[in-house]
Scaffold this motif. Structure first.
Motif, PDB file in Angstrom:
ATOM      1  N   SER A  12      -4.293  -2.768  -3.284  1.00 46.80           N
ATOM      2  CA  SER A  12      -4.939  -2.075  -4.407  1.00 46.80           C
ATOM      3  C   SER A  12      -6.389  -1.744  -4.078  1.00 46.80           C
ATOM      4  CB  SER A  12      -4.866  -2.936  -5.674  1.00 46.80           C
ATOM      5  OG  SER A  12      -5.689  -4.087  -5.563  1.00 46.80           O
TER       6      SER A  12
ATOM      7  N   SER B 132       2.481   1.948  -3.351  1.00 49.96           N
ATOM      8  CA  SER B 132       1.573   2.353  -4.435  1.00 49.96           C
ATOM      9  C   SER B 132       1.156   3.819  -4.338  1.00 49.96           C
ATOM     10  CB  SER B 132       0.317   1.469  -4.414  1.00 49.96           C
ATOM     11  OG  SER B 132      -0.404   1.654  -3.201  1.00 49.96           O
ATOM     12  N   THR B 133       1.515   4.481  -3.218  1.00 49.67           N
ATOM     13  CA  THR B 133       1.154   5.898  -3.076  1.00 49.67           C
ATOM     14  C   THR B 133       2.150   6.765  -3.855  1.00 49.67           C
ATOM     15  OG1 THR B 133       2.454   6.063  -1.037  1.00 49.67           O
ATOM     16  CG2 THR B 133       0.123   5.515  -0.810  1.00 49.67           C
TER      17      THR B 133
ATOM     18  N   TYR C 262       0.833  -1.204   0.000  1.00 47.10           N
ATOM     19  CA  TYR C 262       0.000   0.000   0.000  1.00 47.10           C
ATOM     20  C   TYR C 262       0.870   1.257   0.000  1.00 47.10           C
ATOM     21  CZ  TYR C 262      -3.672   3.260   1.452  1.00 47.10           C
ATOM     22  OH  TYR C 262      -4.559   4.316   1.522  1.00 47.10           O
TER      23      TYR C 262
ATOM     24  N   GLY D 289      -9.131   6.357  -2.102  1.00 47.55           N
ATOM     25  CA  GLY D 289      -9.052   7.320  -3.192  1.00 47.55           C
ATOM     26  C   GLY D 289     -10.401   7.967  -3.449  1.00 47.55           C
TER      27      GLY D 289
ATOM     28  N   ASN E 209      -6.426   1.274  -1.876  1.00 54.74           N
ATOM     29  CA  ASN E 209      -6.172   2.467  -2.690  1.00 54.74           C
ATOM     30  C   ASN E 209      -7.457   2.987  -3.312  1.00 54.74           C
ATOM     31  OD1 ASN E 209      -3.576   3.680  -2.918  1.00 54.74           O
ATOM     32  ND2 ASN E 209      -2.776   1.755  -3.689  1.00 54.74           N
TER      33      ASN E 209
END
Length: 544
Positions: A425, A379-380, A376, A432, A428
């Motif tokens: 994911s 992926s930012t 996580y 998001g 996210n």
């Protein structure tokens, strides 16, 4: 099993104190812990190892050797040796590369051979320690090291069952269930290093977690997987052994009672201030004499002629050591520090195995969390997580709850449908703003339920965005705030609860606004973020 009612009048039962030390009288304790190993088979036979088989089906898990049929011989189960090796290394104990089995002779109904196979002269390992700390174990000292005398492998006895005879005037009869006979045990003996009841309690809890973490025992006291005898003495006078202690509370209360009993003996016998060496039992309110020094048995130990020594090489020790997980306290410290920054409570949940859970163990859980966190974080955009609680909250409060409800093992989930990278994911997408928290929770459960039912044809290829669009779960991007305000006012009016509204306005019950947000989420079917609704309700009610 017969349950005997106490014959002691309530008026003379002694109240158990809080166990605080009495000035001038030092408590000293040592523990003898018998741990049943959850091997597939018994220690010296191929019988299934299931000592907790229903009492309605006694003697079903037995072989000729378990019932001591003449001419049968023991065959060592090396899985028990592996389990003993894991425990010995975890306790920093020095493993004996050539340990030997001995026969401990005594006759009792639950021991059909007339002797117990144990390790008296050359035990499996000697020395070692388990370290307690004020930080994690709630003891008074900053750190306390409890030394281990030795570990030995031995066989368990059968189980005696007592009940009223069906024949008239026959009284109580004893039945023997051999399901437990020859179940593998590890007997651990500590040095008399306990001088405080908190230390005893902390040690038991930490030891239970260790055997569960190693997957060698369920570690349950109440079920009999762990049985503990306590040696108690005051001011280094002769010790008294306490038996029949079925759970932690019984152990603690028995020590408290016995400590005060021995203190009173010493106070009232100043010329010959000594207690008698004896074994005492615990009846739930007091300790009672079972046998004294004069009745101590001579077990006539001898090397077992049918079992060769257990020969181990140093290479075996080093290979097994590589498989062991890190110390629990070190794991907690790691999770509480950067980058995870977990609370002590959450770090302990990730590390401490409070029960034997077939769906996951804490090492698997901790690895899954760390892998998800790193995925996580990676992926930012800036490789940073604004709120570290996001990952731990979803795993502990949502994912584990769903796994328990649907009975899906964590390792199966990780391999087949929701790997750490896949969960990262999903998080996210949720954070998001694509889908609200409430709808995301429902979607996660739906996915896991479909997998459990076998409806997912290609579980590894699940696309969260496709599912969100399919079920129309996307958050509304273009909010009409005039309509939103009108709807929120309507919710307040329909609720018709002036008292609640006034308590929100006055600040007495600020959290009650969450109830209003819940009503709004229901009206909009989770398609508006909770923050938007809370902001609007606060605006209407003029609450900061």
């Amino acid at each position: 099993m017969l349950r005997l009612k106490s014959l002691i009048p309530l008026t003379i039962k002694r109240r158990i104190s809080n166990g605080n030390p009495i000035e001038g009288f030092e408590l000293t304790c040592g523990l003898e812990i018998h741990t049943q190993l959850n091997t597939t088979n018994k220690l010296f036979s191929r019988s299934v190892n299931n000592p907790f088989e229903s009492i309605s089906s006694p003697n079903v898990n037995t072989s000729y050797f378990d019932i001591a049929l003449p001419g049968t011989q023991p065959i060592l189960n090396y899985e028990a040796v592996l389990f003993a090796l894991k425990l010995a290394l975890s306790l920093n104990s020095t493993v004996n590369l050539s340990s030997q089995f001995d026969r401990k002779h005594y006759f009792y109904g639950d021991q059909p051979q007339g002797y117990q196979i144990t390790q008296h002269y050359h035990p499996f390992s000697k020395g070692g320690y388990l370290r307690l700390s004020k930080e994690f174990d709630e003891i008074k000292e900053l750190s306390k090291e409890i030394r281990i005398t030795q570990l030995q492998i031995e066989q368990d006895t059968a189980r005696s069952l007592y009940h009223q005879s069906s024949q008239q005037n026959s009284g109580e009869e004893t039945l023997i269930d051999l399901n437990r006979s020859n179940v593998p045990l590890i007997e651990l003996v500590t040095e008399p290093d306990f001088h405080d009841i908190l230390q005893v309690k902390a040690f038991i809890k930490k030891y239970q977690n260790l055997v569960r973490q190693l997957k060698i025992s369920t570690g349950d006291l109440e079920a009999g997987s762990i049985r503990i005898d306590v040696n108690v003495s005051v001011n280094e006078h002769p010790r008294v052994e306490l038996k029949n202690l079925p759970n932690t509370s019984s152990i603690i209360n028995a020590i408290k009672y016995e400590y005060e009993r021995q203190v009173n003996v010493l106070k009232n016998n100043e010329q010959d201030s000594s207690t008698v060496v004896e074994t005492r039992g615990w009846d739930g309110s007091k300790t009672t004499v079972l046998r004294s020094k004069e009745s101590t048995m001579d077990y006539r130990y001898m090397a077992d002629p049918e079992l060769p020594p257990i020969a181990l090489s140093s290479d075996v020790l080093s290979e097994v050591a590589k498989t062991l997980s890190k110390d629990a306290d070190d794991c907690i410290r790691e999770l509480m520090s950067n980058p995870y920054n977990l609370s002590k409570k959450d770090a302990r949940i990730m590390t401490i195995q409070n029960d034997f859970n077939e769906l996951y163990n804490n090492e698997e859980l901790r690895v899954y969390y760390i892998d998800t966190f790193n995925a996580y974080k990676g992926s930012t955009e800036d490789n940073e997580i604004s709120d570290p609680k996001i990952v731990v909250s979803w795993i502990l409060h949502e994912l584990l709850g769903n796994l328990k409800k649907l009975q899906i093992p964590l390792n199966q989930l990780s391999q087949n449908i929701l790997s750490p990278k896949k969960l990262a994911s999903f998080l996210n997408i949720v954070h998001g703003g694509v889908i609200s928290n409430s709808n995301a929770k429902q979607l996660l459960f739906h996915i896991l339920e479909e997998y459990k039912l076998g409806s997912c044809k290609e579980p590894k290829d699940i696309d969260f965005m496709i599912l969100i669009k399919k079920y129309d779960l996307e958050v509304t991007k273009n909010i009409d705030y005039n309509t939103l305000e009108a709807d929120c006012r309507e919710i307040i009016e329909t609720l018709n609860n002036p008292k609640m509204i006034e308590s929100i306005k006055s600040g007495k019950k600020k959290n009650s606004i969450k109830y209003l947000v819940g009503l709004g989420m229901r009206k909009y079917q989770g398609k508006i973020q909770a923050q938007e609704l809370e902001t609007m309700f606060k605006k209407i009610l003029n609450v900061k």
